[in-house]
Structure formats: structure tokens, C-alpha cells
Write an enzyme that holds these catalytic residues in place. Structure first.
Site, mmCIF file in Angstrom:
data_model
loop_
_atom_site.group_PDB
_atom_site.id
_atom_site.type_symbol
_atom_site.label_atom_id
_atom_site.label_comp_id
_atom_site.label_asym_id
_atom_site.label_seq_id
_atom_site.Cartn_x
_atom_site.Cartn_y
_atom_site.Cartn_z
ATOM 1 N N PHE A 196 0.665 -1.134 -0.129
ATOM 2 C CA PHE A 196 -0.174 0.173 -0.233
ATOM 3 C C PHE A 196 0.736 0.906 0.195
ATOM 4 O O PHE A 196 1.180 2.713 0.664
ATOM 5 C CB PHE A 196 -1.434 -0.314 1.038
ATOM 6 C CG PHE A 196 -2.182 0.620 1.039
ATOM 7 C CD1 PHE A 196 -2.935 0.399 -0.126
ATOM 8 C CD2 PHE A 196 -2.188 2.469 1.622
ATOM 9 C CE1 PHE A 196 -4.295 1.512 -0.372
ATOM 10 C CE2 PHE A 196 -3.721 2.809 1.809
ATOM 11 C CZ PHE A 196 -4.395 2.862 0.270
ATOM 12 N N LYS A 206 6.761 -5.338 -13.444
ATOM 13 C CA LYS A 206 7.383 -5.671 -14.115
ATOM 14 C C LYS A 206 7.729 -6.972 -13.596
ATOM 15 O O LYS A 206 8.145 -7.970 -14.729
ATOM 16 C CB LYS A 206 7.882 -4.707 -15.518
ATOM 17 C CG LYS A 206 8.971 -4.056 -14.871
ATOM 18 C CD LYS A 206 9.051 -3.227 -15.198
ATOM 19 C CE LYS A 206 10.477 -1.988 -14.651
ATOM 20 N NZ LYS A 206 10.190 -1.493 -12.758
ATOM 21 N N VAL A 227 4.010 -1.976 -18.882
ATOM 22 C CA VAL A 227 4.653 -1.398 -18.770
ATOM 23 C C VAL A 227 3.175 0.185 -19.837
ATOM 24 O O VAL A 227 2.162 -0.251 -19.549
ATOM 25 C CB VAL A 227 4.200 -2.213 -21.038
ATOM 26 C CG1 VAL A 227 4.592 -1.597 -21.733
ATOM 27 C CG2 VAL A 227 4.721 -3.172 -20.594
ATOM 28 N N ASP A 266 15.879 -1.687 -17.175
ATOM 29 C CA ASP A 266 14.024 -1.519 -17.289
ATOM 30 C C ASP A 266 13.567 -1.337 -18.989
ATOM 31 O O ASP A 266 12.009 -2.090 -18.573
ATOM 32 C CB ASP A 266 13.891 -0.173 -17.027
ATOM 33 C CG ASP A 266 11.850 0.010 -16.792
ATOM 34 O OD1 ASP A 266 11.413 -0.220 -15.853
ATOM 35 O OD2 ASP A 266 11.888 1.047 -17.156
ATOM 36 N N LYS A 272 10.206 -4.625 -19.715
ATOM 37 C CA LYS A 272 9.303 -4.001 -20.403
ATOM 38 C C LYS A 272 9.029 -4.973 -22.260
ATOM 39 O O LYS A 272 7.925 -5.354 -22.168
ATOM 40 C CB LYS A 272 9.110 -2.443 -21.016
ATOM 41 C CG LYS A 272 9.005 -2.164 -19.813
ATOM 42 C CD LYS A 272 8.904 -0.431 -19.163
ATOM 43 C CE LYS A 272 8.584 -0.035 -17.734
ATOM 44 N NZ LYS A 272 8.838 1.337 -17.763
ATOM 45 N N GLY A 275 3.395 6.693 -13.002
ATOM 46 C CA GLY A 275 2.517 7.672 -12.151
ATOM 47 C C GLY A 275 1.699 7.368 -10.847
ATOM 48 O O GLY A 275 1.359 5.893 -11.245
#
Lengths: 341, 341
Positions: A11, A126, A153, A221, A225, A322
């Protein structure tokens, strides 16, 4: 209308953003999709764990910075994630734990346990998906539940669903994308005259880049993806470590100037060329002509571009990260799995 | 696997492209979606009409420039479109007739007849949808069948479905788009130094613009598309004639130069601002900063941009026309309506 009971593992920013998103769109979810979302359980390594089989107070969960001591005493359980999966009434587990990218743990274990318990799983992690998507998806099918990966992604920008559900019928030949906002921000700054190290410092100051930026600027990273997209669009399993990967840290102001001279810009692209099999997969900086829609994707934005047999080139540009943006991706999977027909 | 019987009204460029697309993707449709597509009936004002309840020869239909005299004598019916709807075995009618944009006829009548006969309808004709989407959709619901309109805006680039099915949950605040390839081609040429009349002549030479270009360059084609999007995304019915509409023919080389000076470009945008109700709708040339993803959309490409509550800005760029591109949009609706779960 049906109750959809949701358990959340982790959380932090994203989990809390999800609670806020669900709260903002609760009426819409009820009216448009017949979904009455109830967050019944929350479990966080640092904050503790909560449970109410009738649903925890959503307004409280959605309150930025809420502490678990604001909830009723009888809602505090002391469960760890595994106990929560086993004991809490839930139709779906949101797996948002902090993950080791080399092993995918503890997420892989949590997802496995949840699927075996007959619960659907939606994740923005991911790590476990790049490493284990094929076997986890098979496990979901075996247990007749769903596994949602849209948010892994480009956060809520629907790269996965656009390709898998809509464009696939047009014959996807190849896919390439700007999949790391930190790198794209740095390259945009460099195009405007900054040196790499200054651009990186700006990214760190703005919270785009971590103190150790290797995972982003080294391209790893992006590789994770691309590995997910390769499995989703081409059914081709490739682990991130096997993808040829070149980052952006060696790009010089001279390289940038050279691109500008020929009306081009540098972008870090993850590419899957499926026009021949097996697909050719790579992560590296590419000089794109200014006329390419990907060339105009600036700052921390992400983008994915499909080359298709019937429809030609299709480009999707949107947020890559975000809290609410990622929550939007989680919510898209929730709707897809639980909407009333 | 189930047979899906398809009747096609209008066998020009798009109808023939659809046959080709279905032929190319037949195995995929069977394996991935359990759809066995059979074109049972074709009707064209100029070419005549064909019918075979077991499906016409798809390889022949898919052959570019095929004449109806290449089909078996017993497959020729002499039916007009209305007789075809009434008499042919079909689950879905593809309505691709040549349409009067002021009245939407004869498409409105054909669609009405088909829906009332319990057949789903898929169309790329924007005329009838811009004028009558709300009532035709209600009629489809009443008859428990579907009405597909993906291909009416941006051909097969999935503007409608991206917004309606995926982004709606993120709260669409406003939508704007480059929805007319002819205008965008002309504006791209003008940016590179052409005068309006020379750019128009090039567009006509390349087949992008018609001899009378008023519908495109006056913004009326864009207005029809915006009217459809307004109904789809905001449930707001507005007929194209009521949309304030300014075209591109008054833009001068001075206007173009002024934009370049401030690092901007002119685009003809259809805009629906739904942040206040009723939405503000317009069609007009807008100067966009080069940093906007829409600014990089060049030539005959189209684009749509959503502003959303949770996910911020999402931009989709792709083809706006073309025979296989439009066929791809028709096929997307076909899959959506008939795929096996």
C-alpha cells in the site's frame, strides 16, 4: 450489480492511488459496468494489514497519507501477505509489493498462491511478469481466473490491450517503444543542450531517476518491458537478461548535435521485429527522423508504435508512470475481468 | 467455431478491401476468435449482386478488380440492397453504400431495415452515423443486435474503441483530433513552403483530395466525425451543421511563417471540450506548439488526443483512410461482436 472484493498487497504510492481512483470512479463503475468495488484487505510490510469482509472505508483508504491507525481496531489483522491471500474474502488480488527485479520475489510467490487459491491477480510489477509471464498465465488459465498485466508497461496507457485485443487482427509485424520516462526526459534535456550528467541530475532532482540510475539509463527497465511485450504480442518468451541492451549514458553532446544536423533525434527504443521468426529484440539508442511520431515524444512521456499488415503504423503516446496513471491501468484490468455483460 | 454470415452493401474500394482482409486473416479469425467468416451476399449498384448461402468464393472476392461475371451464374440474383437484406442469410450487414452526406441516405434506410430484421450492422459510412447514431443505436439495442462504427472515424485506427471501451473509466475530459488526412497533408505541404492552392493541387494529384475539395478543406468532413465522437464519448448529440466550422483555405504563407517563428505548427483540429456541460465543440485551424504530440503528425496521417482525469493526455496516431485500413476497422467490430468467449 455485483460486489467485487479486492485485496491489495503493498500500500505505497500505487496502492493508495488505486484506492483514490476507485473512490473517484465508484459511481461510474457501478453505473457503467455493474461493478461495486470493495477493498476488503490491505497488507503492507511497513504499514501493517487491515481486513473487513464488507469492505474497508474507501474514503479513508483514499485519503492521501492515511495511517492504518485511523482504522477500527477490529480491522487490524497482523496478517502477512500470504496469510491475507489465504484468509481474506477476495475475488482479486492487486499485487503491488516491492520486488527484487532479479528474482521477481516475493511477487511470483504471492501471484502463484493467489491464482492457486482461485483468485484473479492484477499487477503493475514488471519483475515477476518479465520473468514468469508464460507460466503464471498458464496457471491462471488452469485455475479459471485472470492475470492482468496492463499496468506493467506504460502504466495506464493501454499499450498491452491496444495491441493484444485490437491491433492483433491487423497483423502486428513489429513493435517499438519509448518505454522509460527517465531516459526520455534525459534525452529531451540533452537535445536542449544539457550534458548527460546534468540532465541526469535534473531527473534525480525531479524524482524521475533514482540515486542509482543504472536500471533506467542502462536500458534494463526497458528490456524488462520489451520482454513482457514480446510474450504478449508474439508469444515469444525471452528473459530480460538475454536481450541485447545498450543504454544512453555514452551519448555525447557531439552525438546529439550530429542528430540535430540531419533533422533527427535520439530516443532509447525497445524493439521487437517479428517480421521474421524468431523476432529480433533489442534495446538501444536510435536516431529517429523528426518526421517520425516517436520523435515528438518529449520529457517523461512514453510511447509504443506498431507496424501492422493491414493498418500500417499506429502510435500510442501517454504517461509511463505515476500513481493515478498506474492505478488507471489496474482499474482497466479490473473492469475487463469483472464487468457485467 | 461458428459461421458468421456477412452481407455487403457496396462493393467498391472498401468492400473489396474487406474481402481481401478477411481472406488474409481467415486462419487467424478461426484460431484466435472462433469466427469462420462467410461472405454470403454482395450487392453493388454498378456491379450487380451475388448470393450463396454457403459463402461466395472468398479468393475470387478478394482478387483486386474482380468482375461479378467471374462468379457462377446461379450466384447472380439481381437483388437490390433492400432485397438482399430481406432475402439473404446473414448475421451482419456491412453497410458501405455511396451516401448523400446531407441526408445520410440510402444508408440510413438500409441500416434501419437490417437492424429491424435482427441483423447486426457494421459501417464505415460517417454520413448516417453523424446524423442518426443515437436513434440507430437505440434501434439496435431494441432488436438485440449490434451497430459497429469504428471505421467511420480514422478508418481502422481504433479511436472509438480506445476512448469508449478503455479510457472512459479514466474520465475523459476533452478530445481533439486531426481527423481529415487531406487537410493535414495540405498543411504539411504548406509548412514546407507550398502555397495553399499548390498544396491542394498536389493532394488532388495524389488522390487525397476530390475535384471539389470543399467537404475536406472547409472542415465539414471533420465536423461529421466530431459529431460522431461527441455522441460516443459524451452522449451529446450534435448534428454536423450545428458545429462552428472554419476550414483551412484562408491560411496564408504569412500565417504559416508566423507559426514557425514561435516554434508552432497549424493543424485543423476538431475539438470537444467536455470539462463543462454541454461540451464546447468546434472545428478550426489551431496553432500547436511543436512539443505537442499532435504537432508531429504529418502528411495524410490522423490522430486523436484525449485529456483524462486519471491518466492525463493520451494520443493515438494512425491512418485515417485507405482500403485495407478501413477494412481493418470493419474487421475489429466483426471480431468484437462475434468472437467466442
Amino acid at each position: 450489480m455485483k460486489n467485487v472484493k479486492i485485496g491489495i498487497i503493498g500500500f505505497g504510492n500505487v496502492g493508495q492511488g488505486f484506492a483514490q481512483a476507485i473512490q473517484q470512479k465508484r459511481e461510474f463503475l457501478r453505473e457503467s459496468y455493474g461493478i461495486n468495488p470493495l477493498i476488503t484487505a490491505v497488507c503492507d510490510t511497513f504499514k501493517g494489514s487491515l481486513y473487513n469482509s464488507d469492505g474497508l472505508d474507501l474514503n479513508l483508504l483514499a485519503k492521501p497519507g492515511v495511517g492504518f491507525d485511523e482504522f477500527k481496531a477490529e480491522e487490524k489483522t497482523g496478517w502477512d501477505a500470504s496469510e491475507m491471500i489465504a484468509n481474506a474474502e477476495s475475488d482479486v488480488i492487486l499485487e503491488l509489493s516491492v520486488v527484487n527485479l532479479q528474482t521477481g520475489e516475493p511477487a511470483v510467490s504471492y501471484i502463484t498462491q493467489a491464482l492457486n487459491a482461485g483468485k484473479s491477480v492484477i499487477t503493475s510489477n514488471k519483475g515477476p511478469i518479465a520473468l514468469r509471464y508464460r507460466s503464471l498465465r498458464a496457471l491462471a488459465q488452469q485455475n479459471n481466473v485472470k492475470l492482468g498485466v496492463e499496468a506493467t508497461v506504460m502504466s495506464g496507457t493501454p499499450a498491452v490491450r491496444l495491441g493484444k485485443e485490437i491491433l492483433e487482427a491487423s497483423g502486428i509485424r513489429s513493435v517499438r517503444g519509448i518505454l522509460n520516462g527517465t531516459c526520455n526526459f534525459i534525452l529531451s534535456e540533452m537535445k536542449n543542450g544539457s550534458a548527460f550528467k546534468d540532465a541526469l541530475a535534473s531527473a534525480q532532482k525531479l524524482g524521475y531517476a533514482e540515486a542509482d540510475p543504472t536500471n533506467d539509463v542502462g536500458g534494463f527497465d526497458t528490456a524488462a518491458k520489451v520482454s513482457i511485450l514480446s510474450e504478449v504480442f508474439f508469444g515469444e518468451r525471452v528473459v530480460p537478461a538475454d536481450i541485447p541492451c545498450e543504454g544512453i549514458s555514452d551519448l555525447t553532446p557531439q552525438d546529439i548535435a550530429k542528430a540535430t544536423e540531419v533533422k533527427s533525434v535520439w530516443k532509447l527504443l525497445g524493439t521487437i521485429d517479428g517480421s521474421t521468426l524468431p523476432p529480433k529484440i533489442s534495446v538501444k539508442p536510435v536516431m529517429l527522423p523528426e518526421s517520425d511520431p516517436l520523435a515528438g515524444v518529449n520529457g517523461a512521456m512514453n510511447a509504443i508504435q506498431f507496424q501492422t499488415e493491414l493498418l500500417g503504423q499506429v502510435t500510442l503516446i501517454g504517461a509511463g508512470a505515476g500513481r493515478l496513471e498506474t492505478a488507471a491501468g489496474l482499474m482497466q484490468d479490473l473492469i475487463l475481468f469483472f464487468k457485467e455483460e
